[in-house]
Write a protein that holds these residues in place. Structure first.
Motif, PDB file in Angstrom:
ATOM      1  N   TRP A   6       0.838  -1.201   0.000  1.00  0.00           N
ATOM      2  CA  TRP A   6       0.000   0.000   0.000  1.00  0.00           C
ATOM      3  C   TRP A   6       0.873   1.251   0.000  1.00  0.00           C
ATOM      4  O   TRP A   6       1.894   1.291   0.683  1.00  0.00           O
ATOM      5  CB  TRP A   6      -0.874   0.030   1.257  1.00  0.00           C
ATOM      6  CG  TRP A   6      -1.973  -0.981   1.257  1.00  0.00           C
ATOM      7  CD1 TRP A   6      -1.944  -2.209   1.856  1.00  0.00           C
ATOM      8  CD2 TRP A   6      -3.257  -0.859   0.659  1.00  0.00           C
ATOM      9  NE1 TRP A   6      -3.135  -2.850   1.656  1.00  0.00           N
ATOM     10  CE2 TRP A   6      -3.958  -2.049   0.922  1.00  0.00           C
ATOM     11  CE3 TRP A   6      -3.875   0.150  -0.089  1.00  0.00           C
ATOM     12  CZ2 TRP A   6      -5.267  -2.254   0.471  1.00  0.00           C
ATOM     13  CZ3 TRP A   6      -5.174  -0.065  -0.544  1.00  0.00           C
ATOM     14  CH2 TRP A   6      -5.853  -1.259  -0.255  1.00  0.00           C
ATOM     15  N   TYR A   7       0.429   2.269  -0.756  1.00  0.00           N
ATOM     16  CA  TYR A   7       1.117   3.559  -0.807  1.00  0.00           C
ATOM     17  C   TYR A   7       0.065   4.666  -0.675  1.00  0.00           C
ATOM     18  O   TYR A   7      -1.014   4.571  -1.260  1.00  0.00           O
ATOM     19  CB  TYR A   7       1.859   3.739  -2.137  1.00  0.00           C
ATOM     20  CG  TYR A   7       2.861   2.653  -2.402  1.00  0.00           C
ATOM     21  CD1 TYR A   7       4.147   2.722  -1.874  1.00  0.00           C
ATOM     22  CD2 TYR A   7       2.517   1.549  -3.167  1.00  0.00           C
ATOM     23  CE1 TYR A   7       5.067   1.713  -2.119  1.00  0.00           C
ATOM     24  CE2 TYR A   7       3.425   0.539  -3.412  1.00  0.00           C
ATOM     25  CZ  TYR A   7       4.698   0.621  -2.882  1.00  0.00           C
ATOM     26  OH  TYR A   7       5.593  -0.379  -3.116  1.00  0.00           O
ATOM     27  N   ARG A   8       0.413   5.744   0.048  1.00  0.00           N
ATOM     28  CA  ARG A   8      -0.535   6.830   0.305  1.00  0.00           C
ATOM     29  C   ARG A   8      -0.262   8.033  -0.598  1.00  0.00           C
ATOM     30  O   ARG A   8       0.882   8.359  -0.871  1.00  0.00           O
ATOM     31  CB  ARG A   8      -0.454   7.274   1.761  1.00  0.00           C
ATOM     32  CG  ARG A   8      -1.548   8.299   2.116  1.00  0.00           C
ATOM     33  CD  ARG A   8      -1.535   8.633   3.578  1.00  0.00           C
ATOM     34  NE  ARG A   8      -2.132   7.569   4.349  1.00  0.00           N
ATOM     35  CZ  ARG A   8      -3.167   7.722   5.164  1.00  0.00           C
ATOM     36  NH1 ARG A   8      -3.696   8.910   5.337  1.00  0.00           N
ATOM     37  NH2 ARG A   8      -3.642   6.712   5.831  1.00  0.00           N
ATOM     38  N   VAL A  39       7.301   8.477   0.294  1.00  0.00           N
ATOM     39  CA  VAL A  39       6.436   7.525  -0.419  1.00  0.00           C
ATOM     40  C   VAL A  39       6.980   7.295  -1.820  1.00  0.00           C
ATOM     41  O   VAL A  39       7.078   6.153  -2.284  1.00  0.00           O
ATOM     42  CB  VAL A  39       4.975   8.027  -0.469  1.00  0.00           C
ATOM     43  CG1 VAL A  39       4.121   7.134  -1.362  1.00  0.00           C
ATOM     44  CG2 VAL A  39       4.377   8.105   0.930  1.00  0.00           C
ATOM     45  N   LYS A  93     -11.735   3.607   4.583  1.00  0.00           N
ATOM     46  CA  LYS A  93     -10.504   3.730   5.382  1.00  0.00           C
ATOM     47  C   LYS A  93     -10.374   2.661   6.458  1.00  0.00           C
ATOM     48  O   LYS A  93      -9.291   2.425   6.971  1.00  0.00           O
ATOM     49  CB  LYS A  93     -10.410   5.126   5.997  1.00  0.00           C
ATOM     50  CG  LYS A  93     -11.487   5.440   6.991  1.00  0.00           C
ATOM     51  CD  LYS A  93     -11.356   6.854   7.496  1.00  0.00           C
ATOM     52  CE  LYS A  93     -12.538   7.190   8.388  1.00  0.00           C
ATOM     53  NZ  LYS A  93     -12.590   8.592   8.698  1.00  0.00           N
ATOM     54  N   GLU A 122      -7.929  11.857  -0.849  1.00  0.00           N
ATOM     55  CA  GLU A 122      -6.776  11.167  -0.266  1.00  0.00           C
ATOM     56  C   GLU A 122      -7.057   9.680  -0.302  1.00  0.00           C
ATOM     57  O   GLU A 122      -8.120   9.228   0.130  1.00  0.00           O
ATOM     58  CB  GLU A 122      -6.538  11.638   1.160  1.00  0.00           C
ATOM     59  CG  GLU A 122      -5.270  11.075   1.758  1.00  0.00           C
ATOM     60  CD  GLU A 122      -5.000  11.596   3.166  1.00  0.00           C
ATOM     61  OE1 GLU A 122      -4.110  11.022   3.806  1.00  0.00           O
ATOM     62  OE2 GLU A 122      -5.673  12.546   3.610  1.00  0.00           O
ATOM     63  N   GLU A 124      -5.148   5.425  -0.560  1.00  0.00           N
ATOM     64  CA  GLU A 124      -4.014   4.515  -0.589  1.00  0.00           C
ATOM     65  C   GLU A 124      -4.275   3.569  -1.747  1.00  0.00           C
ATOM     66  O   GLU A 124      -5.430   3.252  -2.044  1.00  0.00           O
ATOM     67  CB  GLU A 124      -3.879   3.737   0.716  1.00  0.00           C
ATOM     68  CG  GLU A 124      -3.434   4.594   1.874  1.00  0.00           C
ATOM     69  CD  GLU A 124      -3.261   3.802   3.173  1.00  0.00           C
ATOM     70  OE1 GLU A 124      -3.454   2.569   3.175  1.00  0.00           O
ATOM     71  OE2 GLU A 124      -2.938   4.437   4.183  1.00  0.00           O
TER      72      GLU A 124
END
Length: 171
Positions: A6-8, A39, A93, A122, A124
């Motif tokens: 996972w990346y935000r 990131v 979320k 926003e 992920e």
């Protein structure tokens, strides 16, 4: 070696229900803006080779406003066999599925109402980073987790007959 991670960041121009088409290929995609230099560095260290873009131009250095176009093919041919891919699943979320896809009688069916993700939301992203042989590593968008949703509002001129996803647009 395949990794799932996972990346935000934030999102713009998501096509998660109706595939985008380019040069005869169809895929789901989104423009992903990494949340920070850290990131971005982590994505590169993990093997993400996607081109970094800034205002439509390719760039080599991360700065605010830079993004990757992440995608998932609708289908791809491996060793002469066509493999179909479901659209990316969408979670809230708290990791609850809002939209996911299952196979029923050989057809891909969407479970859950569409969530239209507006620019600047926003998120992920869960990426599959895999060995692509002579091409290095490949990256496939698997899931999107919404952290802070900005609801997409359709422009008035497309309110009727606009891009609201229909079940048959899934594949």
């Amino acid at each position: 070696k395949t990794i799932y991670k996972w990346y935000r960041g934030t999102v713009e121009w998501s096509h998660l229900y109706k595939p985008d088409e380019y040069k005869g290929n169809r895929f789901w995609k989104l423009n992903f803006f990494p949340a920070s230099q850290e990131v971005y560095d982590e994505m590169r260290e993990d093997g993400v080779q996607a081109k970094l873009k800034f205002e439509g131009e390719n760039t080599r250095k991360f700065r605010e406003g830079c993004y990757f176009t992440l995608r998932r093919d609708c289908e791809k041919t491996f060793k002469g066999e066509v493999r179909k891919f479901n659209p990316p699943a969408i979670k809230d979320k708290d990791d609850n599925y809002l939209v996911k896809y299952v196979e029923v009688d050989g057809e891909i069916v969407r479970k859950g109402d569409p969530v239209l993700i507006g620019n600047g939301s926003e998120i992920e992203v869960l990426l599959e980073i895999y060995d692509a042989g002579q091409y290095g590593t490949g990256t496939r968008l698997l899931e999107v987790k919404i952290i802070d949703l900005i609801v997409y509002e359709k422009p008035e001129e497309v309110q009727d007959g606009g891009e609201e996803p229909e079940a048959e647009e899934v594949v």
